[in-house]
Design an enzyme around this catalytic site. Structure first.
Site, PDB file in Angstrom:
ATOM      1  N   HIS A  59       0.837  -1.190   0.000  1.00 57.27           N
ATOM      2  CA  HIS A  59       0.000   0.000   0.000  1.00 57.27           C
ATOM      3  C   HIS A  59       0.877   1.247   0.000  1.00 57.27           C
ATOM      4  CE1 HIS A  59       0.903  -0.417   4.359  1.00 57.27           C
ATOM      5  NE2 HIS A  59       0.961   0.911   4.283  1.00 57.27           N
TER       6      HIS A  59
ATOM      7  N   SER B  20       0.758   4.921   2.001  1.00 62.70           N
ATOM      8  CA  SER B  20       0.079   5.572   3.122  1.00 62.70           C
ATOM      9  C   SER B  20      -0.378   6.981   2.768  1.00 62.70           C
ATOM     10  CB  SER B  20       1.001   5.633   4.339  1.00 62.70           C
ATOM     11  OG  SER B  20       1.258   4.344   4.843  1.00 62.70           O
TER      12      SER B  20
ATOM     13  N   PHE C  25       5.895   9.639  -0.652  1.00 57.88           N
ATOM     14  CA  PHE C  25       4.944   8.561  -0.909  1.00 57.88           C
ATOM     15  C   PHE C  25       5.692   7.361  -1.473  1.00 57.88           C
ATOM     16  CE2 PHE C  25       2.554  12.548  -1.399  1.00 57.88           C
ATOM     17  CZ  PHE C  25       1.645  12.361  -0.364  1.00 57.88           C
ATOM     18  N   HIS C  26       5.399   6.196  -0.941  1.00 63.91           N
ATOM     19  CA  HIS C  26       6.176   5.031  -1.345  1.00 63.91           C
ATOM     20  C   HIS C  26       5.413   3.739  -1.101  1.00 63.91           C
ATOM     21  CE1 HIS C  26       6.949   5.681   2.936  1.00 63.91           C
ATOM     22  NE2 HIS C  26       7.141   4.359   3.023  1.00 63.91           N
TER      23      HIS C  26
END
Length: 265
Positions: free
Chosen positions: A120, A122, A207-208
């Site tokens: 996902h 986050s 974002f990762h």
């Protein structure tokens, strides 16, 4: 170097779009002014009965032996539900093939690394919700997600992360295109967090997509030579450019053992 912290969750639980009808907002009183509730004697419920209802407001058990020795960033208390908002990623066979090459190489530097069970990106920190806040919180999220369109993003830059407490280290793929859309999503999630007096997301987030993790701070072993070699594997992987371009179709919220999906337009 420590980047945006990430809180990991297990894949336990089932999809559950239903909830009870409780509408209490944070800060609401439990009874109206002028009304004096009658005292009631309460008897403890036997453990054998409580264990029959894992979905009650007591919340899930806090047993570190069930999730690889990870330690909660906040203590579990009755009625508190760990809550997390994120974009899910459904891993295809080709993605897992890439991970089958990356992880063994990283394990030559840090043998205790293990693969993530679910993937996902986050959109929030891990926060605590009272049980009766869950439904209003999710409804507020859904209302803010209705205007967002689906979009593509690319995550192809290998990066090393830790959580805030430096008790866990992650190998991730950082988003290199689609960053603006993620910022827009976070902006709306943050508004909901503020409505409920909860912690908003990190400033200037990275974002990762986390690929693997281990207990402890392993940045020293993973950054530098190892990081360069992992990036070379990604860059040289067949069809990596297509493989790591992802279509975002929904936002999801996990609260305790409940999942709530919010499709994008």
């Amino acid at each position: 170097m420590s980047a945006a912290p990430l809180v990991g969750y297990s894949s336990s639980g089932s999809e559950d779009e239903s909830e009870d009808g409780m509408r209490t907002r944070p800060g609401d009183g439990s009874h109206r002014r002028g009304q004096s509730p009658l005292p009631r004697q309460r008897f403890p419920v036997p453990d054998s009965v409580l264990n029959m209802f894992p979905g009650t407001e007591e919340g899930p058990e806090d047993d570190s032996t069930k999730h690889g020795g990870r330690v909660r960033t906040f203590p579990h208390e009755r009625g508190n539900w760990a809550t997390h908002v994120y974009v899910p990623y459904e891993a295809k066979e080709e993605f897992l093939d890439l991970l089958d090459v990356l992880l063994p190489h990283a394990q030559t530097y840090v043998p205790r690394l293990v693969r993530m069970k679910v993937f996902h990106l986050s959109l929030s920190q891990s926060v605590v919700l009272r049980h009766h806040w869950i439904l209003p919180f999710v409804q507020a999220l859904k209302a803010r997600m209705t205007s967002f369109h689906r979009f593509f993003f690319t995550a192809n830059q290998v990066k090393i992360y830790t959580n805030q407490e430096k008790t866990r280290t992650f190998i991730g793929l950082e988003v290199t295109s689609g960053h603006a859309q993620f910022l827009d999503l976070v902006s709306e999630v943050d508004r909901v967090m503020e409505e409920f007096n909860l912690t908003t997301f990190y400033q200037d987030p990275s974002f990762h997509l986390s690929l693997a993790w281990c207990v402890g701070d392993a940045r020293l072993q993973l950054e530098g030579q190892c990081l360069q070699e992992l990036q070379a594997i990604v860059d040289g992987f067949e069809d990596a450019e297509v493989l790591l371009r992802v279509h975002t179709e929904q936002v999801r919220c996990k609260s305790g053992n409940k999942f709530f999906s919010m499709p994008l337009k």
